[in-house]
Design an enzyme around this catalytic site. Structure first.
Site: not given
Length: 308
Positions: A177, A223, A255
């Protein structure tokens, strides 16, 4: 003084030996596979690489939960370091194979190193020193996380208890991330890095034409936090065309898929790190030709064959 008949016999013997040599050469050229075998041996000698670590890889070996090396780990307190928040170092227990390449890994927004801890022993058991780090703040942005990844690598190679096990010229970065966005920032700041792997990366900067580090961009088809259409895909497409690069989009993933043990992420991360940190061309077979879509791969793009 040599007798005339002796000289004549000598000349005949030399002529016969020369003819035999020519005949053997012609036969070798005509025997199927003979030249290929000679070329293969020459190629093996030319491709000798002092950084190859571990046995020859197979699909089973890179998909396995653990590689050939036993792993130890040591905790690093945030009180003993500067520039990042401490973490855990995972490393091959044995030093019989010499030094290893090293990788620093950053967690994502609001997350701590526990969210990426599974990568530590999995990668280290394949022949790397791995540093999963905490950041100064769980709210740090990608540019800060990039600086912290570099600070962690500097600590690892200069002051850590395992610095003698590491080849400081063979380093890489990974992150999830915002940590993935941070891995791009780190590679931009330090072109000498040998590999970067952003995992479902997030960054407001979408273009990375400055990167000179071989980069594997990993996205996820489901995601909704950092959609591939606005993050991983433009990241990949903006990388220089001449750069060794790849885009792996995970199928049926989110994600947060990189926060749990994942065979596909491990398989291609190991192959990428081995290929570019260790220059171990034995792993090229898993990257080129490009992997095809499957139950776990939505899409894979890249430039083959690799040049680095």
């Amino acid at each position: 003084m040599q007798h005339p008949h002796s000289r004549s016999r000598t000349r005949k013997l030399r002529t016969a030996l020369a003819a035999t040599a020519v005949a053997v050469g012609l036969c070798t050229a005509l025997i199927p596979g003979a030249q290929a075998a000679d070329s293969a041996r020459a190629g093996t000698l030319a491709a000798d690489n002092p950084y190859e670590r571990g046995p020859a890889p197979t699909v089973s070996s890179i998909e396995a939960p653990r590689g050939p090396y036993a792993v130890s780990d040591t905790s690093v307190s945030s009180l003993l370091v500067s520039g990042f928040g401490g973490g855990t170092i995972y490393y091959p227990t044995s030093t019989a194979d010499g030094t290893f390449g090293a990788v620093a890994i950053s967690p994502g927004f609001t997350a701590r190193q526990s969210s990426i801890a599974w990568l530590g022993p999995r990668l280290a058991s394949q022949g790397f020193v791995v540093f999963t780090i905490d950041t100064n703040s769980v709210y740090d942005q990608p540019d800060s996380r990039g600086r912290q990844l570099l600070a962690a690598l500097d600590y690892l190679t200069e002051r850590s208890s395992v610095r003698g096990r590491i080849d400081s010229s063979r380093l890489g970065v990974m992150g999830h991330s915002m940590g993935g966005g941070g891995s791009l920032e780190a590679a931009k700041s330090r072109p000498s890095l040998q590999a970067a792997i952003p995992l479902t990366g997030w960054n407001t900067d979408k273009t990375w034409p400055e990167l000179r580090t071989p980069t594997l961009v990993v996205g996820a088809d489901g995601d909704s936090v950092a959609p591939v259409s606005s993050h991983s895909e433009p990241f990949y497409e903006s990388l220089p065309g001449s750069l060794d690069k790849a885009y792996l989009e995970l199928n049926n993933a989110t994600h947060f898929t990189p926060n749990s043990s994942d065979t596909t992420i491990a398989k291609y991360s190991i192959s990428w790190l081995k290929r570019f940190i260790d220059n171990d061309t034995r792993y090229e077979q898993f990257l080129c030709p490009l992997p095809r879509p499957s139950l776990t791969i939505e899409e894979y793009r890249g430039n083959c064959p690799h040049t680095s």
